[in-house]
Design a protein around this motif. Sequence first.
Motif, short mmCIF file in Angstrom:
data_model
loop_
_atom_site.label_atom_id
_atom_site.label_comp_id
_atom_site.label_asym_id
_atom_site.label_seq_id
_atom_site.Cartn_x
_atom_site.Cartn_y
_atom_site.Cartn_z
N HIS A 47 -38.72 -19.72 -6.29
CA HIS A 47 -37.75 -20.45 -5.50
C HIS A 47 -37.47 -22.06 -6.55
O HIS A 47 -35.79 -22.07 -5.97
CB HIS A 47 -38.43 -21.41 -4.70
CG HIS A 47 -37.74 -21.96 -3.10
ND1 HIS A 47 -37.01 -21.05 -2.75
CD2 HIS A 47 -37.96 -23.39 -2.80
CE1 HIS A 47 -35.99 -21.79 -1.73
NE2 HIS A 47 -36.89 -23.29 -2.21
N SER A 48 -37.89 -22.55 -6.81
CA SER A 48 -37.01 -22.91 -8.01
C SER A 48 -35.89 -23.24 -9.15
O SER A 48 -34.72 -23.84 -8.68
CB SER A 48 -37.81 -24.57 -8.69
OG SER A 48 -36.99 -25.45 -9.12
N THR A 49 -36.08 -22.07 -9.26
CA THR A 49 -35.44 -21.31 -10.48
C THR A 49 -33.76 -21.12 -9.60
O THR A 49 -32.80 -21.30 -10.16
CB THR A 49 -35.86 -20.19 -10.94
OG1 THR A 49 -36.37 -20.78 -11.84
CG2 THR A 49 -34.76 -19.48 -12.01
N LEU A 66 -26.56 -7.86 -14.97
CA LEU A 66 -26.23 -8.82 -13.39
C LEU A 66 -26.63 -10.00 -13.30
O LEU A 66 -26.24 -10.69 -14.38
CB LEU A 66 -28.40 -7.99 -13.42
CG LEU A 66 -28.70 -6.50 -13.34
CD1 LEU A 66 -30.20 -6.98 -13.93
CD2 LEU A 66 -28.58 -6.36 -12.55
N ASP A 67 -25.65 -10.53 -12.16
CA ASP A 67 -26.53 -12.16 -12.00
C ASP A 67 -27.78 -12.81 -11.56
O ASP A 67 -28.85 -11.73 -11.63
CB ASP A 67 -25.96 -12.47 -10.85
CG ASP A 67 -24.36 -12.13 -11.20
OD1 ASP A 67 -23.52 -12.53 -12.40
OD2 ASP A 67 -23.42 -11.33 -9.78
N VAL A 68 -28.05 -13.37 -12.67
CA VAL A 68 -29.27 -14.15 -12.75
C VAL A 68 -28.73 -15.29 -12.12
O VAL A 68 -28.10 -16.11 -13.26
CB VAL A 68 -30.38 -13.92 -14.27
CG1 VAL A 68 -29.99 -12.43 -14.01
CG2 VAL A 68 -29.45 -14.17 -15.23
N ARG A 69 -30.25 -16.22 -12.39
CA ARG A 69 -30.59 -17.13 -12.58
C ARG A 69 -30.90 -18.18 -13.61
O ARG A 69 -32.32 -17.19 -13.60
CB ARG A 69 -30.93 -17.87 -11.26
CG ARG A 69 -30.05 -17.88 -9.48
CD ARG A 69 -29.34 -19.01 -9.17
NE ARG A 69 -28.35 -17.62 -8.25
CZ ARG A 69 -28.05 -19.36 -7.29
NH1 ARG A 69 -28.49 -19.96 -7.43
NH2 ARG A 69 -27.57 -18.75 -6.33
N VAL A 82 -34.54 -15.16 -12.49
CA VAL A 82 -34.54 -14.84 -11.53
C VAL A 82 -33.57 -13.68 -10.99
O VAL A 82 -32.76 -14.12 -11.69
CB VAL A 82 -34.92 -15.74 -10.79
CG1 VAL A 82 -34.76 -14.83 -9.10
CG2 VAL A 82 -35.95 -16.86 -10.88
N ILE A 83 -33.91 -12.50 -11.69
CA ILE A 83 -32.81 -11.63 -11.17
C ILE A 83 -32.68 -12.09 -9.78
O ILE A 83 -33.18 -11.79 -8.23
CB ILE A 83 -33.11 -9.91 -11.08
CG1 ILE A 83 -33.48 -10.26 -12.59
CG2 ILE A 83 -32.06 -9.18 -11.10
CD1 ILE A 83 -34.16 -9.04 -13.02
N THR A 84 -30.85 -11.85 -9.54
CA THR A 84 -31.07 -12.37 -7.59
C THR A 84 -30.99 -11.31 -6.85
O THR A 84 -30.70 -11.12 -6.29
CB THR A 84 -29.13 -12.97 -7.61
OG1 THR A 84 -28.28 -11.78 -8.66
CG2 THR A 84 -28.78 -14.05 -8.18
#
Length: 159
Positions: free
Chosen positions: A31-33, A92-95, A105-107
Motif C-alpha cells: 500500500h505504501s509503495t 507495464l506501469d509500475v510503482r 508494485v505492478i499497477t
Amino acid sequence: MYKILRLAIWLLPLYIGYQLGYQMNVLYSMHSTYTTGEIVTARVTDFRIKQIAAQTNGFIVLDFTTSDGTHVNQLLSLPVQMAAPLMNFGMLDVRYNPSNTQDIVITATYQIHRNMVVVNIAVLTLSFMAVVLIAVWATKLANRRIKQPEDPVFVRVDE
C-alpha cells in the motif's frame, strides 16, 4: 514427555504468528509503495508461466530506469491469478519505492495482489486463534500430567 510437549506445542502458533506478521508487513508495504512510489514504465524482458503438478505459477522480469537514473532489473514471482492478466504486455506501469520491502508494485495487478494478501491475513488470523486455543488446552493437560502422573495399571494375563 509432557515437559517437551508443553514447550513444543507453542512452535506452531509462533510460526503462524510470524507468517501473519509477514503478510501484514507485505500489505502495508504494498500500500505504501502504491500510494507514494514513483510511477515508472517498465519493459518486460522475460515472462514465463510454469505448471508443476497441481501448482501453476510464473515469473516476470521487469527492466526500468527511475527518474534519478537508477537502473532496476528485477525478477518477480507471480501466482497464476496475477500472471494471466499480464501475458500480452510488453510494457507495464509500475510503482517503485526502494525504501519499502515490497519495492515494486505492478499497477495492473495491484487489486488482485492486495485481495490475495487480505485473504491470507484472514486465514492466518483464524488459524492463529484456533492453534492458540489448542496450545492452551495442551499446555494445561501437560501441566496436569506433570503434577499428577498416571500410574501404569498392570493386569495379569496368565490366570
